[in-house]
Structures are given as C-alpha cells and as structure tokens.
Design a protein around this motif. Structure first.
Motif, PDB file in Angstrom:
ATOM      1  N   GLU A  74       0.819  -1.221   0.000  1.00  0.00           N
ATOM      2  CA  GLU A  74       0.000   0.000   0.000  1.00  0.00           C
ATOM      3  C   GLU A  74       0.851   1.268   0.000  1.00  0.00           C
ATOM      4  OE1 GLU A  74      -3.376   0.659  -0.129  1.00  0.00           O
ATOM      5  OE2 GLU A  74      -3.586  -1.443  -0.694  1.00  0.00           O
ATOM      6  N   ASP A  75       2.037   1.214   0.602  1.00  0.00           N
ATOM      7  CA  ASP A  75       2.893   2.409   0.662  1.00  0.00           C
ATOM      8  C   ASP A  75       3.726   2.602  -0.604  1.00  0.00           C
ATOM      9  OD1 ASP A  75       4.866   0.461   0.868  1.00  0.00           O
ATOM     10  OD2 ASP A  75       5.587   1.114   2.825  1.00  0.00           O
ATOM     11  N   GLY A  76       3.536   1.726  -1.611  1.00  0.00           N
ATOM     12  CA  GLY A  76       4.254   1.851  -2.872  1.00  0.00           C
ATOM     13  C   GLY A  76       5.553   1.067  -2.937  1.00  0.00           C
ATOM     14  N   SER A  77       5.957   0.463  -1.838  1.00  0.00           N
ATOM     15  CA  SER A  77       7.189  -0.339  -1.842  1.00  0.00           C
ATOM     16  C   SER A  77       6.917  -1.702  -2.499  1.00  0.00           C
ATOM     17  CB  SER A  77       7.708  -0.528  -0.418  1.00  0.00           C
ATOM     18  OG  SER A  77       6.770  -1.244   0.362  1.00  0.00           O
ATOM     19  N   LEU A  78       7.955  -2.311  -3.004  1.00  0.00           N
ATOM     20  CA  LEU A  78       7.840  -3.607  -3.672  1.00  0.00           C
ATOM     21  C   LEU A  78       7.536  -4.697  -2.657  1.00  0.00           C
ATOM     22  CD1 LEU A  78       8.165  -5.146  -6.381  1.00  0.00           C
ATOM     23  CD2 LEU A  78      10.558  -5.485  -5.748  1.00  0.00           C
ATOM     24  N   LYS A  79       6.467  -5.439  -2.901  1.00  0.00           N
ATOM     25  CA  LYS A  79       6.097  -6.562  -2.035  1.00  0.00           C
ATOM     26  C   LYS A  79       6.814  -7.826  -2.500  1.00  0.00           C
ATOM     27  CE  LYS A  79       1.935  -7.538  -0.161  1.00  0.00           C
ATOM     28  NZ  LYS A  79       0.472  -7.731  -0.194  1.00  0.00           N
ATOM     29  N   VAL A  80       6.640  -8.148  -3.768  1.00  0.00           N
ATOM     30  CA  VAL A  80       7.262  -9.348  -4.323  1.00  0.00           C
ATOM     31  C   VAL A  80       7.345  -9.183  -5.845  1.00  0.00           C
ATOM     32  CG1 VAL A  80       5.108 -10.666  -4.538  1.00  0.00           C
ATOM     33  CG2 VAL A  80       7.241 -11.888  -4.237  1.00  0.00           C
ATOM     34  N   TYR A  81       8.398  -9.764  -6.426  1.00  0.00           N
ATOM     35  CA  TYR A  81       8.658  -9.636  -7.860  1.00  0.00           C
ATOM     36  C   TYR A  81       8.969 -11.033  -8.401  1.00  0.00           C
ATOM     37  CZ  TYR A  81      10.934  -7.404 -11.994  1.00  0.00           C
ATOM     38  OH  TYR A  81      11.301  -6.984 -13.251  1.00  0.00           O
ATOM     39  N   PRO A  82       7.930 -11.845  -8.637  1.00  0.00           N
ATOM     40  CA  PRO A  82       8.154 -13.215  -9.114  1.00  0.00           C
ATOM     41  C   PRO A  82       8.234 -13.310 -10.636  1.00  0.00           C
ATOM     42  CG  PRO A  82       5.851 -12.925  -8.587  1.00  0.00           C
ATOM     43  CD  PRO A  82       6.545 -11.620  -8.278  1.00  0.00           C
ATOM     44  N   ARG A  83       8.987 -14.282 -11.082  1.00  0.00           N
ATOM     45  CA  ARG A  83       9.124 -14.573 -12.509  1.00  0.00           C
ATOM     46  C   ARG A  83       9.133 -16.082 -12.683  1.00  0.00           C
ATOM     47  NH1 ARG A  83      14.444 -14.033 -16.325  1.00  0.00           N
ATOM     48  NH2 ARG A  83      13.352 -14.548 -18.249  1.00  0.00           N
ATOM     49  N   MET A  84       8.365 -16.580 -13.643  1.00  0.00           N
ATOM     50  CA  MET A  84       8.353 -18.005 -13.949  1.00  0.00           C
ATOM     51  C   MET A  84       9.256 -18.263 -15.148  1.00  0.00           C
ATOM     52  SD  MET A  84       6.525 -19.968 -11.958  1.00  0.00           S
ATOM     53  CE  MET A  84       6.450 -21.430 -12.974  1.00  0.00           C
ATOM     54  N   ILE A  85      10.052 -19.323 -15.051  1.00  0.00           N
ATOM     55  CA  ILE A  85      10.884 -19.769 -16.167  1.00  0.00           C
ATOM     56  C   ILE A  85      10.554 -21.233 -16.399  1.00  0.00           C
ATOM     57  CG2 ILE A  85      13.210 -20.281 -16.939  1.00  0.00           C
ATOM     58  CD1 ILE A  85      14.196 -17.895 -15.422  1.00  0.00           C
ATOM     59  N   GLU A  86      10.206 -21.546 -17.638  1.00  0.00           N
ATOM     60  CA  GLU A  86       9.915 -22.925 -17.988  1.00  0.00           C
ATOM     61  C   GLU A  86      10.876 -23.357 -19.083  1.00  0.00           C
ATOM     62  OE1 GLU A  86       5.811 -23.916 -18.504  1.00  0.00           O
ATOM     63  OE2 GLU A  86       5.210 -22.288 -17.166  1.00  0.00           O
ATOM     64  N   ASP A  87      11.542 -24.472 -18.822  1.00  0.00           N
ATOM     65  CA  ASP A  87      12.515 -25.006 -19.760  1.00  0.00           C
ATOM     66  C   ASP A  87      12.237 -26.495 -19.909  1.00  0.00           C
ATOM     67  OD1 ASP A  87      14.977 -26.299 -20.681  1.00  0.00           O
ATOM     68  OD2 ASP A  87      15.884 -24.326 -20.459  1.00  0.00           O
ATOM     69  N   GLU A  88      12.119 -26.955 -21.131  1.00  0.00           N
ATOM     70  CA  GLU A  88      11.806 -28.369 -21.357  1.00  0.00           C
ATOM     71  C   GLU A  88      12.842 -29.292 -20.749  1.00  0.00           C
ATOM     72  OE1 GLU A  88      10.870 -29.319 -25.406  1.00  0.00           O
ATOM     73  OE2 GLU A  88       9.606 -27.546 -25.612  1.00  0.00           O
ATOM     74  N   GLU A  89      14.104 -28.890 -20.740  1.00  0.00           N
ATOM     75  CA  GLU A  89      15.169 -29.732 -20.200  1.00  0.00           C
ATOM     76  C   GLU A  89      15.312 -29.592 -18.682  1.00  0.00           C
ATOM     77  OE1 GLU A  89      18.818 -29.013 -22.265  1.00  0.00           O
ATOM     78  OE2 GLU A  89      17.836 -29.130 -24.217  1.00  0.00           O
ATOM     79  N   ASP A  90      15.234 -28.353 -18.192  1.00  0.00           N
ATOM     80  CA  ASP A  90      15.491 -28.098 -16.774  1.00  0.00           C
ATOM     81  C   ASP A  90      14.244 -28.085 -15.901  1.00  0.00           C
ATOM     82  OD1 ASP A  90      18.213 -27.874 -17.257  1.00  0.00           O
ATOM     83  OD2 ASP A  90      18.093 -25.731 -17.629  1.00  0.00           O
ATOM     84  N   GLY A  91      13.060 -27.941 -16.465  1.00  0.00           N
ATOM     85  CA  GLY A  91      11.834 -27.898 -15.683  1.00  0.00           C
ATOM     86  C   GLY A  91      11.351 -26.473 -15.479  1.00  0.00           C
ATOM     87  N   SER A  92      10.489 -26.290 -14.482  1.00  0.00           N
ATOM     88  CA  SER A  92       9.888 -24.988 -14.192  1.00  0.00           C
ATOM     89  C   SER A  92      10.445 -24.430 -12.893  1.00  0.00           C
ATOM     90  CB  SER A  92       8.372 -25.124 -14.068  1.00  0.00           C
ATOM     91  OG  SER A  92       7.814 -25.567 -15.273  1.00  0.00           O
ATOM     92  N   TYR A  93      10.755 -23.130 -12.932  1.00  0.00           N
ATOM     93  CA  TYR A  93      11.288 -22.457 -11.754  1.00  0.00           C
ATOM     94  C   TYR A  93      10.541 -21.162 -11.511  1.00  0.00           C
ATOM     95  CZ  TYR A  93      15.168 -25.671 -12.133  1.00  0.00           C
ATOM     96  OH  TYR A  93      15.926 -26.809 -12.193  1.00  0.00           O
TER      97      TYR A  93
END
Length: 91
Positions: free
Chosen positions: A38-57
């Motif tokens: 609510e105060d404008g600060s970053l709460k969380v910054y998630p990113r999904m990476i999917e790779d057929e060889e390595d899987g999902s992160y």
C-alpha cells in the motif's frame, strides 16, 4: 499500459496507487509480475521460467532484477504456492 526499455508494462491501479505490474519483454522470453504494498514499496517480484530440459522455476527478484530466490516448482510445489497466494488477490 506502456512500453519501457523494450518491455510492455500493464499496471493495475486502485485509488491512485499501483498495486501490480505485469511485465513482458518485446524481444525475449522475459515475463514477470511486480506486486506492491500500500505504501508503494515492492512486495514481491516473481518470474516463472519454464525449460523443457530443466523444468519450471519460480524466481523471486529484487528491485534491480537480481535473483533473490529460485524455487524448483516440481521439487518444491509447497514453496511455489506461497507466491501464487499473492496473485489470487487480483483475480
């Protein structure tokens, strides 16, 4: 919605405050989401990476896009689910 540094950014704004940004690169596969407090600060910054060889992160980034945490979604689904709870508030 606007474009900055080659990325399309779609904001969710309520009461004049940015609550969420969906980020998608126009040049590569970078996709992420920023959630703010609510105060404008970053709460969380998630990113999904999917790779057929390595899987999902699920990767948590800081404000400078440095990796804070990397979660193997298949090996540790309970930890990944903690991040999905943030997204439920915007559905």
């Amino acid at each position: 919605m606007f474009i900055k540094d080659g990325r399309t950014i779609t904001q969710t704004i309520r009461g004049g405050k940015v609550l969420m940004e969906q980020i998608s690169s126009n040049y590569d596969s970078f996709e992420a989401m920023k959630l703010y407090n609510e105060d404008g600060s970053l709460k969380v910054y998630p990113r999904m990476i999917e790779d057929e060889e390595d899987g999902s992160y699920l990767i948590e980034l800081d404000e400078n896009e440095n990796e804070i945490k990397r979660i193997d979604v298949k090996a540790n689904p309970q930890e990944a689910m903690k991040y999905f709870q943030y997204l439920q508030a915007f559905q």
